[in-house]
Design a protein around this motif. Structure first.
Motif, PDB file in Angstrom:
ATOM      1  N   PHE A  45       0.828  -1.203   0.000  1.00  0.00           N
ATOM      2  CA  PHE A  45       0.000   0.000   0.000  1.00  0.00           C
ATOM      3  C   PHE A  45       0.864   1.256   0.000  1.00  0.00           C
ATOM      4  CE2 PHE A  45      -3.087  -3.011   1.977  1.00  0.00           C
ATOM      5  CZ  PHE A  45      -4.043  -2.961   0.978  1.00  0.00           C
ATOM      6  N   GLU A  46       1.914   1.250   0.815  1.00  0.00           N
ATOM      7  CA  GLU A  46       2.804   2.406   0.859  1.00  0.00           C
ATOM      8  C   GLU A  46       3.458   2.654  -0.495  1.00  0.00           C
ATOM      9  OE1 GLU A  46       5.367   1.349   4.103  1.00  0.00           O
ATOM     10  OE2 GLU A  46       4.188   2.538   5.519  1.00  0.00           O
ATOM     11  N   ARG A  47       3.878   1.586  -1.162  1.00  0.00           N
ATOM     12  CA  ARG A  47       4.488   1.711  -2.478  1.00  0.00           C
ATOM     13  C   ARG A  47       3.496   2.299  -3.476  1.00  0.00           C
ATOM     14  NH1 ARG A  47       3.886  -1.198  -6.654  1.00  0.00           N
ATOM     15  NH2 ARG A  47       3.073  -3.003  -5.560  1.00  0.00           N
ATOM     16  N   LEU A  48       2.253   1.817  -3.432  1.00  0.00           N
ATOM     17  CA  LEU A  48       1.232   2.316  -4.360  1.00  0.00           C
ATOM     18  C   LEU A  48       0.923   3.787  -4.112  1.00  0.00           C
ATOM     19  CD1 LEU A  48      -1.178  -0.749  -4.410  1.00  0.00           C
ATOM     20  CD2 LEU A  48       0.306   0.041  -6.281  1.00  0.00           C
ATOM     21  N   VAL A  49       0.842   4.177  -2.843  1.00  0.00           N
ATOM     22  CA  VAL A  49       0.585   5.584  -2.521  1.00  0.00           C
ATOM     23  C   VAL A  49       1.760   6.442  -2.987  1.00  0.00           C
ATOM     24  CG1 VAL A  49       0.340   7.233  -0.617  1.00  0.00           C
ATOM     25  CG2 VAL A  49      -1.046   5.150  -0.650  1.00  0.00           C
ATOM     26  N   ASP A  50       2.979   5.984  -2.737  1.00  0.00           N
ATOM     27  CA  ASP A  50       4.160   6.733  -3.180  1.00  0.00           C
ATOM     28  C   ASP A  50       4.191   6.887  -4.697  1.00  0.00           C
ATOM     29  OD1 ASP A  50       5.023   7.050  -0.584  1.00  0.00           O
ATOM     30  OD2 ASP A  50       6.554   5.465  -0.695  1.00  0.00           O
TER      31      ASP A  50
END
Length: 89
Positions: free
Chosen positions: A14-19
């Protein structure tokens, strides 16, 4: 924080997708700013022909891309919130 990651190992996804979404948004916003500056310059020079028409088309494409980016961001946040709710409850 480590406890949260242990309970929800997909958090990095999720963090990667948001970034990635934020990076794309930054690029899109810069492109929109550039094309709007171009439009303003064209109008200040009294150019309302084909160049303005093409710039306005690029502006609409930027807006469409930003709208898509917003939708994708909302989907990621909703998915992440659902995953957090599942592990919390």
């Amino acid at each position: 924080m480590d406890k949260q990651i242990a309970e929800n190992p997909d958090i990095s996804s999720f963090e990667r997708l948001v970034d990635e979404n934020w990076n794309e948004r930054k690029h899109l916003a810069e492109a929109e700013f550039d094309v709007r500056s171009e439009i303003q310059g064209l109008l200040q020079r009294g150019e309302a022909g084909e160049a303005l028409k093409e710039a306005r088309m690029r502006e609409r494409a930027c807006r469409d891309s930003l709208a898509r980016n917003n939708s994708e961001y909302d989907a990621v946040v909703e998915s992440w919130a659902a995953a957090v709710s599942k592990t919390a409850g």
